[in-house]
Design a protein around this motif. Structure first.
Motif, short mmCIF file in Angstrom:
data_model
loop_
_atom_site.label_atom_id
_atom_site.label_comp_id
_atom_site.label_asym_id
_atom_site.label_seq_id
_atom_site.Cartn_x
_atom_site.Cartn_y
_atom_site.Cartn_z
N SER A 1 0.83 -1.22 0.00
CA SER A 1 0.00 0.00 0.00
C SER A 1 0.86 1.25 0.00
O SER A 1 0.54 2.24 -0.68
CB SER A 1 -0.92 0.00 1.23
N GLY A 2 1.95 1.19 0.78
CA GLY A 2 2.86 2.33 0.81
C GLY A 2 3.50 2.60 -0.54
O GLY A 2 3.61 3.76 -0.96
N LEU A 3 3.90 1.54 -1.23
CA LEU A 3 4.50 1.70 -2.57
C LEU A 3 3.49 2.26 -3.56
O LEU A 3 3.82 3.11 -4.39
CB LEU A 3 5.05 0.36 -3.07
N LEU A 4 2.24 1.80 -3.48
CA LEU A 4 1.19 2.29 -4.38
C LEU A 4 0.91 3.78 -4.14
O LEU A 4 0.62 4.52 -5.08
CB LEU A 4 -0.10 1.48 -4.18
N THR A 5 1.00 4.20 -2.90
CA THR A 5 0.79 5.61 -2.57
C THR A 5 1.99 6.46 -2.97
O THR A 5 1.84 7.58 -3.47
CB THR A 5 0.53 5.77 -1.06
N PHE A 6 3.18 5.90 -2.74
CA PHE A 6 4.41 6.66 -2.95
C PHE A 6 4.80 6.77 -4.43
O PHE A 6 5.33 7.82 -4.85
CB PHE A 6 5.55 5.99 -2.17
N ALA A 7 4.53 5.72 -5.22
CA ALA A 7 4.99 5.67 -6.62
C ALA A 7 4.51 6.86 -7.46
O ALA A 7 5.32 7.53 -8.11
CB ALA A 7 4.60 4.35 -7.27
N PRO A 8 3.20 7.16 -7.49
CA PRO A 8 2.77 8.31 -8.33
C PRO A 8 3.32 9.64 -7.84
O PRO A 8 3.62 10.51 -8.65
CB PRO A 8 1.23 8.28 -8.21
N LYS A 9 3.48 9.79 -6.51
CA LYS A 9 4.07 11.03 -5.99
C LYS A 9 5.53 11.16 -6.42
O LYS A 9 6.00 12.24 -6.76
CB LYS A 9 3.96 11.05 -4.46
N LEU A 10 6.23 10.01 -6.41
CA LEU A 10 7.64 10.03 -6.83
C LEU A 10 7.76 10.41 -8.30
O LEU A 10 8.61 11.22 -8.67
CB LEU A 10 8.26 8.65 -6.58
N MET A 11 6.90 9.82 -9.14
CA MET A 11 6.97 10.11 -10.57
C MET A 11 6.64 11.57 -10.86
O MET A 11 7.26 12.19 -11.72
CB MET A 11 6.01 9.19 -11.35
N ARG A 12 5.66 12.14 -10.11
CA ARG A 12 5.35 13.56 -10.30
C ARG A 12 6.50 14.43 -9.84
O ARG A 12 6.83 15.43 -10.49
CB ARG A 12 4.06 13.92 -9.54
N SER A 13 7.13 14.05 -8.75
CA SER A 13 8.26 14.85 -8.25
C SER A 13 9.46 14.75 -9.18
O SER A 13 10.23 15.70 -9.31
CB SER A 13 8.65 14.39 -6.84
N LEU A 14 9.62 13.60 -9.86
CA LEU A 14 10.74 13.45 -10.79
C LEU A 14 10.63 14.40 -11.98
O LEU A 14 11.64 14.79 -12.56
CB LEU A 14 10.83 12.00 -11.28
N ALA A 15 9.39 14.74 -12.35
CA ALA A 15 9.21 15.71 -13.44
C ALA A 15 9.82 17.05 -13.05
O ALA A 15 10.47 17.72 -13.86
CB ALA A 15 7.72 15.87 -13.75
N VAL A 16 9.62 17.43 -11.78
CA VAL A 16 10.19 18.69 -11.28
C VAL A 16 11.69 18.55 -11.09
O VAL A 16 12.48 19.40 -11.52
CB VAL A 16 9.51 19.09 -9.95
N ILE A 17 12.10 17.44 -10.45
CA ILE A 17 13.52 17.21 -10.19
C ILE A 17 14.32 17.14 -11.49
O ILE A 17 15.42 17.68 -11.60
CB ILE A 17 13.72 15.91 -9.38
N GLY A 18 13.74 16.49 -12.50
CA GLY A 18 14.41 16.37 -13.79
C GLY A 18 14.66 17.72 -14.43
O GLY A 18 15.73 17.97 -14.98
N THR A 19 13.66 18.61 -14.37
CA THR A 19 13.82 19.95 -14.95
C THR A 19 14.85 20.76 -14.16
O THR A 19 15.70 21.44 -14.75
CB THR A 19 12.46 20.69 -14.96
N VAL A 20 14.77 20.68 -12.83
CA VAL A 20 15.76 21.39 -11.99
C VAL A 20 17.16 20.86 -12.28
O VAL A 20 18.13 21.63 -12.37
CB VAL A 20 15.41 21.22 -10.50
N ALA A 21 17.27 19.53 -12.46
CA ALA A 21 18.58 18.93 -12.74
C ALA A 21 19.16 19.44 -14.05
O ALA A 21 20.38 19.60 -14.17
CB ALA A 21 18.45 17.40 -12.78
N MET A 22 18.30 19.69 -15.04
CA MET A 22 18.78 20.24 -16.31
C MET A 22 19.48 21.58 -16.10
O MET A 22 20.55 21.83 -16.66
CB MET A 22 17.62 20.41 -17.29
N PHE A 23 18.86 22.43 -15.27
CA PHE A 23 19.46 23.75 -15.00
C PHE A 23 20.73 23.62 -14.16
O PHE A 23 21.71 24.33 -14.41
CB PHE A 23 18.44 24.65 -14.29
N LEU A 24 20.72 22.72 -13.18
CA LEU A 24 21.89 22.57 -12.32
C LEU A 24 23.08 22.00 -13.08
O LEU A 24 24.19 22.54 -12.99
CB LEU A 24 21.55 21.66 -11.13
N VAL A 25 22.84 20.91 -13.83
CA VAL A 25 23.93 20.29 -14.58
C VAL A 25 24.39 21.21 -15.71
O VAL A 25 25.59 21.45 -15.91
CB VAL A 25 23.50 18.92 -15.14
#
Length: 303
Positions: free
Chosen positions: A214-238
């Protein structure tokens, strides 16, 4: 005599292997920061495909990453031997491209919000499943090429004074380990929800396995949404880090900015560590939107 020659040969081989192991460890430490950015960017890039196609898409991108490194490793060694002055301009172009992609994502997100859209995936919604997949794979492989180039150049910089054999071995090992590590983790991230569903369906309620699922099912979509933000931020940082460090005297500028901080802040380890990262991000943001404006202006003139 033959026995002594064999012992001497084995000793030389052991010495070379020790050097390779030590250099690989040093190179791995220096490229670890890029590994995190690479992971966030690629996990975000391959998201959005149907569940049964996630692993095949990750495998396609991984194969593209192997091909990128098969091109980049010999090219980097050749450039380093023949025209080492070319490495910095090429890295600068790659850094600017990453900044541009980040700025383009922000611009598209703003445009989508104004037009009541939601994401880049909505812009691809009219495509067939196969075309949508191909677009995602191409984008991920293109981004991987830039990050792979940075990883290889950083690894090469740690062994630049070593023999060609050591350079080739260390850089090849780093390229292999980074690719396997990144795409192994990407595969785990995109299948996290499936693992959670499997645990829930194959366990009784109020058990550790059920709660974990249940924890993985709850956490997975939140992680994928956060990766969209993290990925864009990483582009600027790198990208910003590449752009900034490609400019002569950039270290002096960063050091001067750090010395302008109050003594209490300058002596704080967290502030001292975060400030250069913020500078990289600001440089990446500024460079990205400058390139975006130039590209948009050229497109308007051509049309």
């Amino acid at each position: 005599m033959a026995g002594l020659s064999l012992i001497a040969l084995l000793d030389d081989i052991a010495s070379v292997l020790d050097d390779v192991a030590l250099m690989t460890k040093v190179a791995a430490k220096k490229t670890a920061g890029v590994l995190g950015d690479d992971l966030a960017l690629n996990a975000q890039q391959v998201s959005g495909v149907s569940a049964d196609r996630e692993l095949p898409v990750v495998w396609k991108v991984a194969k593209g990453s192997f091909k990128n490194k098969a091109i980049l490793v010999p090219a980097a060694l050749l450039i380093s031997a023949v025209a080492p002055w070319l490495i910095t301009p090429l890295l600068l172009i790659g850094g600017l491209f990453l900044c541009f992609e980040g700025a383009e994502k922000l611009h598209h997100a703003k445009s989508a919000s104004e037009n009541e859209g939601s994401s880049d995936d909505d812009a691809l919604a009219h495509l067939s499943v196969e075309d949508f997949e191909n677009q995602k794979v191409k984008g991920a492989i293109r981004t991987d090429f830039i990050l792979s180039a940075e990883i290889i150049v950083i690894a090469l910089g740690t062994v630049q004074i070593e023999s060609l054999t050591t350079q080739l071995t260390v850089v090849s090992l780093i390229a292999l380990l980074m690719t396997v590590g990144v795409y192994g983790l990407v595969a785990g991230i995109v299948k996290m929800d499936d693992v959670g569903l499997y645990l829930v369906n194959n366990s009784q309620t109020k058990t550790i396995k059920h709660y974990l699922g249940s924890g993985l099912l709850t956490f997975a979509p939140k992680l994928m949404r956060s990766l969209a933000v993290i990925g864009t931020v990483a582009m600027f940082l790198v990208g910003g880090s590449i752009v900034l460090h490609s400019m002569p005297g950039s270290h002096d500028v960063v050091h001067a900015l750090l010395t302008m901080l109050p003594d209490m802040l300058a002596q704080n380890a967290i502030v001292a560590g975060v400030t250069p990262i913020l500078i990289d991000g600001l440089v990446g943001l500024l460079a990205g939107f400058i390139v975006l404006m130039l590209v948009t202006g050229i497109q308007k003139l051509r049309s």
